[in-house]
Design a protein around this motif. Sequence first.
Motif, short mmCIF file in Angstrom:
data_model
loop_
_atom_site.label_atom_id
_atom_site.label_comp_id
_atom_site.label_asym_id
_atom_site.label_seq_id
_atom_site.Cartn_x
_atom_site.Cartn_y
_atom_site.Cartn_z
N GLU A 145 43.22 29.53 54.68
CA GLU A 145 42.30 28.52 54.13
C GLU A 145 43.03 27.29 53.63
N TRP A 146 44.20 27.49 53.01
CA TRP A 146 44.92 26.38 52.40
C TRP A 146 46.19 26.00 53.16
N HIS A 147 46.39 26.61 54.31
CA HIS A 147 47.54 26.30 55.17
C HIS A 147 48.87 26.53 54.44
N LEU A 148 48.98 27.69 53.81
CA LEU A 148 50.19 28.03 53.07
C LEU A 148 51.22 28.65 54.00
N THR A 149 52.46 28.25 53.84
CA THR A 149 53.55 28.82 54.62
C THR A 149 54.02 30.12 53.96
#
Length: 487
Positions: free
Chosen positions: A111-115
């Motif tokens: 959802e938040w494009h976290l790596t």
Amino acid sequence: MQDREADRVAHRVEDRRQVHLGDGRLGQPFRGIHVRGHDRDGSTVRFQYDLRRTTSVLYEYSRTSRSDVDTEERMQSARSVAGFWILAAMLLVAMASSAVPSPIYPVYAAEWHLTPLALTAVFAIYVAGLLVTMLVAGRLSDHVGRKPVLVAGGLLLVLSLVLFAGADGPVALVVDRIVQGVAVGLLIGALGAALIDNSLERFPSLAGVLNGAVPPFALATGALTSGALVEWGPAPEQLVYVVFGALLLLLVVALVVVPERVTRRPGALHSLRPTVSVPRASRALFRGVAGALVASWALGGLFLSLVPSALRAVFGIEDHFAAGALIAVVTGVGGLTGLAIQRLDTRRSLLIGLIALVAGPVVTVSFVFAHSLPGLVVGSAIAGVGFGAGFQAPLRMLLATAAPTHRAGLLSSVYVVSYLAFGVPAVVAGLLEPTFGFVPVLAGYGAFIVLAATVALVLQLVSRSAADAEERAVTGPVRTCPTPTAD
């Protein structure tokens, strides 16, 4: 003559588990032994040895009828027993809540494009908050009492879960994890010490068993509940936090039932000085079993941080419940192992745990390389035996050496070492994974655990420090209460 009479009465005590050291039940706390048992005529015999003298002297001797004591114990036990189980439930829910976010991380990442590196940072922040809190406030409940610390920590943990339910981005996630780490750091030592303070008279060793067995069960509960609600429940990013927050709030209110066993004493502000507090009586043993704590909790970090990712990276399984179930295999078997070994002598339990901590990672990593899912589950179960026995046995040994005024500090020190082992290797693995790849990092992590367990196993085989505590640990919570000293 008094010594002979005391010895004669001691040998007639029906249940050796009713020997209490220095808990002050027969009067003002002192450095001595309280013994209670039943004489042949059915009356209850109570006496104290005053250990401040060079020889054992009969300090107090009294007789009451069995019916009077039975009535007294029933009156005492109603609130005390309820308080004990409230504390056990709070330990379970608090520790479970710390595992709740793990199965939701893939949802946040998508959802938040976290790596992966960002998720590793979130995990590291939680561990850092927890460790700093335990270093600063780990001894606080030994001075101000257990209940004030439990109420503050419980309400703070409820707040963190409310914040999680309303999180709307990476910054909120970081703040939530910091608050959660501080709350768990406040609770963990005080809850463990309060359990021992309120030990059940009929099952005095149960408090020590639950201190070791509940955390693995709690991690399994949190991971399974979270995985199931994320996969099949409504509002996957909110519902599990609401459920655990409500349970914790009810338990905080229920603390009104729990008796406060700690008398306030000076030094609360001084106790906030960051330190690892290990009483003198426990230090040699602590050094001897530290390797087992490191290996067992490093293994916990491996399974909570990397092994579930193997389901996606190696086996192509995206199911959130499957990740929670794999964590539950390790932690659930760990909890069951803790219960199964409670009647085993502690040193033998520790050796079993260390052998499993060597074998478990080897089997797990080998079957990841072989792409065998059933083999991964088998390796996880073996690792779970190591996780349970490798933590439970050292904890029982250490608690047997701790005076009431040092319990929270000692437990906090145990968890400082444990959570360092839990968090630091996982953070390092997260940093290395983008460069070296998932499977090589997993193998290196497993090798670190095997090395730590092997070193601890060798130390146990050549050291007698664990054996010195064995008799005290296997007979239940035998406790001394020396005059408080600055350690």
